[in-house]
Design a protein around this motif. Structure first.
Motif, PDB file in Angstrom:
ATOM      1  N   UNK A  52      93.482 -16.678  58.164  1.00 43.90           N
ATOM      2  CA  UNK A  52      92.441 -16.574  59.195  1.00 43.90           C
ATOM      3  C   UNK A  52      93.028 -17.067  60.507  1.00 43.90           C
ATOM      4  N   UNK A  53      92.905 -16.238  61.527  1.00 41.96           N
ATOM      5  CA  UNK A  53      93.292 -16.620  62.877  1.00 41.96           C
ATOM      6  C   UNK A  53      92.089 -16.336  63.766  1.00 41.96           C
ATOM      7  N   UNK A  54      92.169 -16.718  65.033  1.00 39.18           N
ATOM      8  CA  UNK A  54      91.013 -16.573  65.923  1.00 39.18           C
ATOM      9  C   UNK A  54      90.357 -15.197  65.821  1.00 39.18           C
ATOM     10  N   UNK A  55      91.151 -14.146  65.845  1.00 36.78           N
ATOM     11  CA  UNK A  55      90.597 -12.791  65.931  1.00 36.78           C
ATOM     12  C   UNK A  55      90.870 -11.918  64.712  1.00 36.78           C
ATOM     13  N   UNK A  56      91.426 -12.496  63.657  1.00 39.88           N
ATOM     14  CA  UNK A  56      91.784 -11.656  62.510  1.00 39.88           C
ATOM     15  C   UNK A  56      91.708 -12.444  61.200  1.00 39.88           C
ATOM     16  N   UNK A  57      91.322 -11.746  60.150  1.00 38.22           N
ATOM     17  CA  UNK A  57      91.322 -12.323  58.805  1.00 38.22           C
ATOM     18  C   UNK A  57      91.963 -11.296  57.875  1.00 38.22           C
ATOM     19  N   UNK A  58      92.992 -11.710  57.144  1.00 38.20           N
ATOM     20  CA  UNK A  58      93.719 -10.781  56.274  1.00 38.20           C
ATOM     21  C   UNK A  58      94.012 -11.415  54.925  1.00 38.20           C
ATOM     22  N   UNK A  59      94.073 -10.563  53.898  1.00 35.88           N
ATOM     23  CA  UNK A  59      94.460 -10.986  52.556  1.00 35.88           C
ATOM     24  C   UNK A  59      95.907 -10.589  52.323  1.00 35.88           C
ATOM     25  N   UNK A  60      96.677 -11.491  51.742  1.00 34.37           N
ATOM     26  CA  UNK A  60      98.054 -11.191  51.329  1.00 34.37           C
ATOM     27  C   UNK A  60      98.111 -11.340  49.816  1.00 34.37           C
ATOM     28  N   UNK A  61      98.771 -10.394  49.157  1.00 35.94           N
ATOM     29  CA  UNK A  61      98.850 -10.412  47.694  1.00 35.94           C
ATOM     30  C   UNK A  61     100.292 -10.513  47.205  1.00 35.94           C
TER      31      UNK A  61
END
Length: 195
Positions: A52-61
């Motif tokens: 999670x960053x200010x403007x983005x949320x991503x999943x890493x697998x």
């Protein structure tokens, strides 16, 4: 925080995988290591990291816990973000990277696209002791996440509240050294007093 996702592999590319579980398709960013491991599988279990960053949320697998642990070490090196860490793990296997770090092989690390001399040197300096201590990288995660199952959740909460990630990790680490059995709520409250 979440540890892994298990479900049907719906879609895959060298950089992404979509895993369906509970009627929801989760898009995960993956490395070539993981892509190779999951190719031709119908069901998968991927260890995950939620960024999670200010403007983005991503999943890493990640197909292996050890690869995720190395990813977490990498993103804690100044100048290496999640995408750069993924590129490194796509270019070098976890074992190759550990060997390169332990043997000061700057050229091998520098050969990774987007990694310059200074970043390669910093990576070796920051991670060599952790690699040489013989720590099991399947459980070795820098800073917060290695010490408590609730630490990663507390870190996510502090970052979402707008606090700097590194400062939050430091505060949580200090709290955990004093009180290793904190609940998430206690951890957040005590860390907030140090920020």
């Amino acid at each position: 925080m979440y540890d892994y996702i298990k479900g049907l592999l719906i879609e895959t590319s060298p950089t992404q995988a979509v895993v369906e579980t509970g009627g929801i398709g989760y898009k995960l960013e993956i490395s070539l290591q993981t892509f190779t491991d999951i190719q031709n599988k119908k069901e998968v279990k991927l260890y995950i990291y939620y960024h999670v960053k200010e403007d983005i949320a991503m999943w890493y697998g990640f197909a292996e816990k050890e690869e995720r642990a190395m990813f977490l070490l990498l993103i804690n090196v100044n100048g290496i973000g999640p995408n750069t860490a993924r590129v490194i793990l796509s270019s070098l296997s976890t074992e190759e990277l550990k060997t390169a770090i332990a043997s000061n092989d700057v050229n091998k690390i520098k050969a990774v696209k987007g990694i310059g001399l200074k970043t390669a040197q910093r990576l070796i300096i920051d991670l060599k002791d952790k690699i040489l201590k013989g720590a099991d990288t399947s459980t070795l995660q820098l800073g917060v996440t290695a010490k408590s199952p609730s630490a990663e959740e507390a870190l996510g909460a502090l970052v979402m509240l707008g606090f700097n990630k590194q400062a939050s990790e430091k505060a949580i680490g200090e709290v955990l050294r004093e009180k290793p059995d904190c609940t998430v709520e206690q951890l957040i409250k005590l860390a907030l007093k140090r920020l």
